[in-house]
Design a protein around this motif. Structure first.
Motif, PDB file in Angstrom:
ATOM      1  N   SER A 154      -5.570   1.558 -13.122  1.00 40.47           N
ATOM      2  CA  SER A 154      -5.127   0.884 -11.903  1.00 40.47           C
ATOM      3  C   SER A 154      -3.980  -0.066 -12.190  1.00 40.47           C
ATOM      4  O   SER A 154      -3.880  -0.638 -13.280  1.00 40.47           O
ATOM      5  N   ASN A 196      -2.648  -3.624 -10.781  1.00 38.55           N
ATOM      6  CA  ASN A 196      -3.267  -4.735 -10.045  1.00 38.55           C
ATOM      7  C   ASN A 196      -2.226  -5.793  -9.703  1.00 38.55           C
ATOM      8  O   ASN A 196      -1.463  -6.232 -10.571  1.00 38.55           O
ATOM      9  N   LEU A 233       5.941   3.360 -10.517  1.00 41.46           N
ATOM     10  CA  LEU A 233       5.591   3.314  -9.102  1.00 41.46           C
ATOM     11  C   LEU A 233       6.561   4.183  -8.317  1.00 41.46           C
ATOM     12  O   LEU A 233       7.765   4.182  -8.574  1.00 41.46           O
ATOM     13  N   TYR A 249       3.213   1.785  -2.164  1.00 43.70           N
ATOM     14  CA  TYR A 249       3.574   2.082  -3.556  1.00 43.70           C
ATOM     15  C   TYR A 249       2.557   3.050  -4.157  1.00 43.70           C
ATOM     16  O   TYR A 249       1.350   2.869  -3.999  1.00 43.70           O
ATOM     17  N   GLN A 250       3.058   4.070  -4.861  1.00 42.65           N
ATOM     18  CA  GLN A 250       2.197   5.077  -5.460  1.00 42.65           C
ATOM     19  C   GLN A 250       2.414   5.141  -6.966  1.00 42.65           C
ATOM     20  O   GLN A 250       3.484   5.513  -7.427  1.00 42.65           O
ATOM     21  N   SER A 310      -5.471  -3.497  -5.811  1.00 44.87           N
ATOM     22  CA  SER A 310      -5.531  -2.522  -6.893  1.00 44.87           C
ATOM     23  C   SER A 310      -5.052  -1.162  -6.406  1.00 44.87           C
ATOM     24  O   SER A 310      -5.578  -0.631  -5.415  1.00 44.87           O
ATOM     25  N   LEU A 311      -4.031  -0.627  -7.077  1.00 46.39           N
ATOM     26  CA  LEU A 311      -3.517   0.699  -6.753  1.00 46.39           C
ATOM     27  C   LEU A 311      -3.991   1.665  -7.834  1.00 46.39           C
ATOM     28  O   LEU A 311      -3.687   1.486  -9.010  1.00 46.39           O
ATOM     29  N   THR A 313       0.822  -1.204   0.000  1.00 46.62           N
ATOM     30  CA  THR A 313       0.000   0.000   0.000  1.00 46.62           C
ATOM     31  C   THR A 313       0.858   1.257   0.000  1.00 46.62           C
ATOM     32  O   THR A 313       0.330   2.361  -0.230  1.00 46.62           O
TER      33      THR A 313
END
Length: 515
Positions: A302, A304, A259, A236-237, A313-314, A234
């Motif tokens: 997203s 995934n 990321l 990671y952006q 999913s980010l 979580t």
């Protein structure tokens, strides 16, 4: 001496013996009172150091909150409130200490007359009514309980459960078991009733130390929670990085999604960009689609991943602007949003849609770094500098823009002993051969600092002023009188920035505790 009728001479000898015993007891009592006074001074001195360290930590947190408000803004607000609560409680205790000692005059060194503070009547009269706490005593207990409650309410989930228990135990006022009386005694009576005044003052100083330690632990704990969170996916952006910031109408919008925490071994299960599946590679995914009409557009989708049997999913969220032709410059400082005086500031300057070799920039202190678009800035005097940029379009027409940058001085350095800062512990022999240096904490530029002088202070002795960066014979003589547990303060550190005549801000002190 027992039995029989005593002669006048023997009676006189017995009386002198009793007086001698009383004198011994009196001297022992004075030594104990002085010991309490010395301990109180050390606690007060340590509290000042802790205050400085907490202020430094808070300033670092404030800077992070300014740079990244979403990540650190809430933490900064909570710490600010906790510091206000701590100050209020600390000031309350300081008021009590001042009230209890107002009748005692301090000497030229600022010390209270420890040996004269052997009575506890003032404390007993104000804080107790018989065996029970008085109104003032109850107020003191309520302040302690209220401090813990306020800390818990403000900190909330930001304070770890184990840390909260430590705080509650640190300020617990539950009854205490007395081995002497073989029973539990109320906390207030156990700690303050019937004690010499200097002992009470010392305990109150220690309570202030507990307040400052609590503040320090909370700040450190909030930084630690970020490290723990970074270990999770979580953290990671996804970041949208277009090939350029603006596109001409009719061009293809190209770029990549990366990321924020790049891992070459991390490959997404799938990546969706604007409703279309794109190929995922190591830690990133490339995309390409039509630019669309003039105006601002969003990029959504997203990343995934599979994690512990679940799909994580980010979300991807970005935007780009389609423009008919370039009309403004893009100017950015490579390391920060300001330029620093005394160091070389690398800068990248460009115009959207114009190749770097067709762009020129000018400003006081600005020069080329050897390749197109790359510059270096060495600002001079003043508080700001204007950078003027000109771009040449394919039809040889010119477009111009400018931007104002703030000029800031290099922040104050921190003093070090053998490369360590804060409170350094070790043998006297180590300090005698260690070099006094200075370093920049959390500063993005490489700078060379040289210490040209400092002051060394051993508790109870005169301050020694030193020229250079190592202790001299006078320092060694002062250190010879210091013992285990004594603290040596290195202050008034004169630091010079090599290769520049710029005066640096006052260097922070460093403490050496003799082991």
């Amino acid at each position: 001496m027992a039995g029989g009728k005593l002669t006048p001479r023997q009676k006189m000898i017995n009386l002198m013996y009793l007086v001698f015993i009383a004198m011994l007891a009196l001297n022992m009592s004075k030594e104990v009172l002085s010991a309490f006074g010395i301990l109180n001074n050390k606690i007060v001195e340590s509290n000042v150091i802790t205050d400085a360290r907490n202020e430094s930590s808070f300033q670092q947190l404030s800077q992070k909150a300014a740079d990244q408000p979403k990540q650190y803004g809430d933490k900064k607000d909570k710490v600010e409130k906790i510091r206000a609560i701590s100050k209020e409680f600390n000031d309350y205790i300081e008021t009590i200490k001042a009230d209890f000692t107002k009748e005692f005059k301090k000497d030229e060194n600022g010390n209270l007359p420890f040996e004269a503070m052997d009575k506890g009547d003032m404390v007993d009269e104000k804080w107790f009514e018989g065996d029970k706490p008085s109104k003032k005593g109850k107020e003191f207990l309520e302040k302690i309980a209220s401090f813990v409650t306020k800390i818990k309410d403000v900190g909330g989930s930001s304070i770890a459960e184990i840390e909260l228990k430590k705080i509650q135990n640190r300020f617990s006022t539950t009854p205490v078991f007395s081995k002497t009386e073989n029973k539990k005694i109320e906390w207030m009576e156990y700690n303050y009733k019937g004690f010499p005044l200097i002992a009470t003052i010392t305990k109150l100083s220690q309570l202030q130390a507990d307040i400052k330690t609590t503040e320090s632990d909370i700040i450190n704990g909030m930084f630690q929670s970020d490290l723990v969170a970074a270990a999770s996916l979580t953290a990671y952006q996804p970041i949208v990085v277009p090939e350029k910031t603006a596109f001409f109408q009719g061009e293809a919008v190209k770029g990549k999604i990366i990321l924020g925490k790049f891992d070459p071994n991390l490959v997404a299960k799938s990546v969706i960009v604007n409703g279309t599946s794109v190929k995922a590679t190591a830690g990133q995914a490339e995309f390409s689609f039509g630019a669309g009409n003039v105006g601002e557009h969003e990029i959504t989708g997203s990343f995934n991943f599979d994690e512990n049997g679940k799909v994580i999913s980010l979300p991807i969220k970005g935007n780009y602007v389609v423009v008919p032709k370039p009309n403004s410059a893009t100017i950015s400082a490579d390391k920060m949003n300001v330029v620093y005086r005394g160091v070389t500031n690398p800068m990248t300057i460009s115009f959207a849609g114009i190749s770097a070799d067709k762009v020129s920039a000018s400003a006081p202190g600005l020069s080329s770094n050897g390749k197109p678009g790359s510059y270096k800035m060495n600002p001079g005097s003043g508080t700001e500098v204007a950078i003027n940029v000109t771009g040449t379009l394919p039809d040889d027409s010119k477009v111009s823009d400018k931007k104002i940058f703030r000029i800031k001085s290099i922040p104050a350095p921190t003093g070090c002993i053998g490369g360590e800062y804060g409170v350094v512990k070790g043998a006297k022999s180590r300090l005698e051969v260690s070099q006094i240096t200075a370093k920049m904490l959390d500063f993005d530029f490489e700078v060379k600092l040289r210490v040209t002088g400092f002051s060394l202070k051993v508790a109870g002795q005169a301050t020694v002023v030193v020229s250079g960066d190592r202790v001299n014979a006078q320092c060694k003589a002062a250190l010879a009188k210091a013992g285990r547990g004594d603290q040596v303060t290195i202050s008034d550190i004169k630091t010079k920035l090599e290769g520049s005549d710029i005066l640096l801000s006052r260097t922070a002190v460093v403490i050496y505790e003799i082991q």
